[in-house]
Design an enzyme around this catalytic site. Structure first.
Site, PDB file in Angstrom:
ATOM      1  N   ASP A 232      47.757  31.483  44.857  1.00  0.00           N
ATOM      2  CA  ASP A 232      46.312  31.633  44.804  1.00  0.00           C
ATOM      3  C   ASP A 232      45.648  30.344  45.290  1.00  0.00           C
ATOM      4  O   ASP A 232      46.181  29.660  46.168  1.00  0.00           O
ATOM      5  CB  ASP A 232      45.872  31.987  43.374  1.00  0.00           C
ATOM      6  CG  ASP A 232      44.635  32.870  43.335  1.00  0.00           C
ATOM      7  OD1 ASP A 232      43.546  32.343  43.592  1.00  0.00           O
ATOM      8  OD2 ASP A 232      44.766  34.076  43.053  1.00  0.00           O
ATOM      9  N   HIS A 282      39.432  30.715  41.103  1.00  0.00           N
ATOM     10  CA  HIS A 282      40.089  32.023  41.052  1.00  0.00           C
ATOM     11  C   HIS A 282      41.529  31.903  40.577  1.00  0.00           C
ATOM     12  O   HIS A 282      41.994  32.675  39.715  1.00  0.00           O
ATOM     13  CB  HIS A 282      40.033  32.675  42.433  1.00  0.00           C
ATOM     14  CG  HIS A 282      40.499  34.097  42.467  1.00  0.00           C
ATOM     15  ND1 HIS A 282      41.797  34.451  42.751  1.00  0.00           N
ATOM     16  CD2 HIS A 282      39.848  35.261  42.248  1.00  0.00           C
ATOM     17  CE1 HIS A 282      41.923  35.769  42.723  1.00  0.00           C
ATOM     18  NE2 HIS A 282      40.748  36.290  42.416  1.00  0.00           N
ATOM     19  N   SER A 452      42.010  41.744  41.166  1.00  0.00           N
ATOM     20  CA  SER A 452      42.670  40.447  40.982  1.00  0.00           C
ATOM     21  C   SER A 452      43.221  40.318  39.575  1.00  0.00           C
ATOM     22  O   SER A 452      44.414  40.069  39.367  1.00  0.00           O
ATOM     23  CB  SER A 452      41.680  39.306  41.254  1.00  0.00           C
ATOM     24  OG  SER A 452      41.341  39.220  42.613  1.00  0.00           O
TER      25      SER A 452
END
Length: 507
Positions: A232, A282, A452
């Site tokens: 990520d 994120h 996600s």
């Protein structure tokens, strides 16, 4: 017997040499380019053609386009090209290709001849594990010659960006909408008391965990001994629960490792990475929901709270656009593939078009026995028309999406669905709130949603199952998860096998 074997080998080598020689005798004089294709398409024109196919819910692959289209994309992408080679379409692993050096040298020699430049001016990078090279190509004739070669698996533009706002002259092609919804944000948010339950020693168990019987599954497994890799935007270096306090409360004896493989530069030949820290937010959320400790600090707990964590800062945001992001993801997958302590890989990033080098990286990790979960897609105004995105559509990955809290299956407001989906996670409440996670900052919480968080949650469940059955293979773990999911044995056209039941999966 020995003479026969030597004769066979000699014939085989001669056949390979003859094939290669025939392939490389192509000359510029033998290539004819129509006058109408001697000027490259603009970036907007290339994007329009890509979107035309995606709009029809088709998987876009550069291999299905013309030489002219590939060359035009190169012209609008710093002339950076990735070439995958090998003895067959599936020959991506250098360690399994005895002639990979020979084939690479043949390629570089041909490119040097057509481009009229020494190899040192052409070659950017030769991957140490995969049969691929990154080079500079300016001439359309070179593209044509390369795509004629039998041992070339693909020729792709490496730095053509679908999210380049500056090239977006046609306002009907809203490619800037991807960039505007990058999935990033370092802010924190107070977590509503209705969205969690306090569990010992003082951790917040998110409401969604109960929809999948995760807290009940903790009586059987906590993910102990399983390595989980998160590809990520990195992980926070300031949140203690993902750093010094990774072993806190009921989480003990485990490790967290962070790596940075993303190069934050506009220049493809730059090699210095920008570190392991999550500059987006994120990746921190994904690491948290999958593995955050069952802590005594009053913060959200992760699904597999005793699993080992390995994070990679592989990209700046969730849309894998541009050379360094795609290269970073490829490098993360090969590294995790080579990490014997990692069994599960979770990636909640992707693109609306395929990327050859990422495909190779995913297949490399898969060949090493890794169980790979990828997000089916979380829409922006640009991507609402797309189905399951890349690389979640690959056969080697397990696609996951998110659904609303309801008695019937309803996709979350921004979640992609489709035939490739295997699992769905309930992650959007009627109130609009999503799943509580740890913030980038210490001692603070946040919410995260979309496919996600669904993907990272499912990866955590897989860690629970594998820890309960440490001798199992990837296929056995996946089969158990499918067999204990809500819709099994019937696979839904949009939601796969539905909601995994963690308790049943570990019993």
């Amino acid at each position: 017997m020995t003479k026969k074997l030597l004769k066979f080998c000699a014939i085989s080598l001669f056949a390979l040499a003859s094939c290669t020689k025939e392939d490389t005798t192509t000359t510029e004089a033998s290539i004819s380019i129509p006058e109408s294709q001697k000027t490259a398409l603009s970036a907007v024109e290339v994007k329009s053609k890509v979107l035309e196919q995606v709009n029809q819910n088709k998987q876009f692959n550069w291999g299905s386009t013309s030489d002219y289209m590939v060359w035009s994309a190169l012209q609008n992408g710093n002339n950076v090209c990735t070439i995958g080679f090998g003895n067959s379409k599936t020959d991506f692993d250098r360690s399994k290709s005895s002639n990979h050096v020979y084939l690479q040298n043949q390629l570089l020699s041909l490119i040097s001849k057509f481009e009229g430049k020494p190899i040192a001016k052409i070659l950017i990078n030769a991957d140490p594990y995969l049969n691929l090279i990154d080079v500079i190509i300016e001439k359309q004739e070179t593209v044509i010659a390369l795509r004629r070669l039998g041992y070339v698996r693909y020729v792709e533009p490496s730095d053509f960006r679908m999210t380049d706002d500056g090239a977006n002259e046609n306002k009907n092609v809203t490619t800037d909408a991807i960039a505007s919804s990058s999935g990033c944000g370092l802010e924190s948010e107070a977590v509503n008391a209705l969205d969690y339950t306090i569990v010992t020693p003082n951790a917040k168990a998110p409401w969604a965990f109960y929809k999948h019987n995760i807290p009940s599954a903790w009586s059987y497994s906590s993910g102990k001994g399983i390595g989980l890799g998160v590809v990520d935007s990195g992980a926070s270096t300031v949140n203690s629960l993902l750093n010094a306090s990774f072993n806190n409360g009921l989480s003990t004896g485990r490790t967290v490792q962070k790596y940075g493989v993303y190069v934050d530069s506009i220049w493809p030949w730059s090699t210095g990475t920008d570190g392991v820290n999550d500059l987006c937010g994120h990746g921190t959320s994904m690491a948290s929901v999958a593995t955050a400790p069952r802590n005594d600090k009053g913060q959200p707990v992760g699904v597999a709270y005793n699993a080992n964590l390995v994070t990679y800062r592989a990209a700046s945001n969730v849309v894998l656009d541009g050379y360094h992001e795609q290269n970073g993801v490829k490098n993360a997958f090969t590294a995790l593939g080579n990490n014997a302590n990692v069994k599960i890989i979770s990636m909640s990033m992707g693109h609306i078009i395929s990327v050859g080098k990422i495909e190779d990286g995913v297949r490399y990790a898969y060949s090493k026995g890794k169980l790979i979960f990828c997000a089916a897609g979380t829409s922006t105004s640009f991507t609402t028309f797309a189905g399951v995105i890349f690389p979640a559509w690959m056969a080697e990955t397990v696609a996951v999406t998110g659904i609303k809290e309801a008695s019937t299956y309803q996709a979350c407001d921004v979640c992609h669905t489709g035939g490739k989906v295997d699992f769905t996670i309930m992650m959007e409440r009627a109130s609009g709130n999503h799943i509580p996670v740890n913030s980038y900052y210490d001692a603070q919480g946040d919410y995260v949603g979309g496919s996600s968080v669904a993907t990272a949650t499912t990866a955590g469940i897989a860690a629970l199952v594998w820890a309960k059955n440490p001798t199992w293979t990837r296929d056995q773990v996946l089969a158990k998860m499918r067999q204990t999911s809500h819709l099994y044995p019937n696979k839904h056209a949009e939601y796969g096998y539905g909601m995994p039941n963690a308790l049943l999966a570990v019993q």
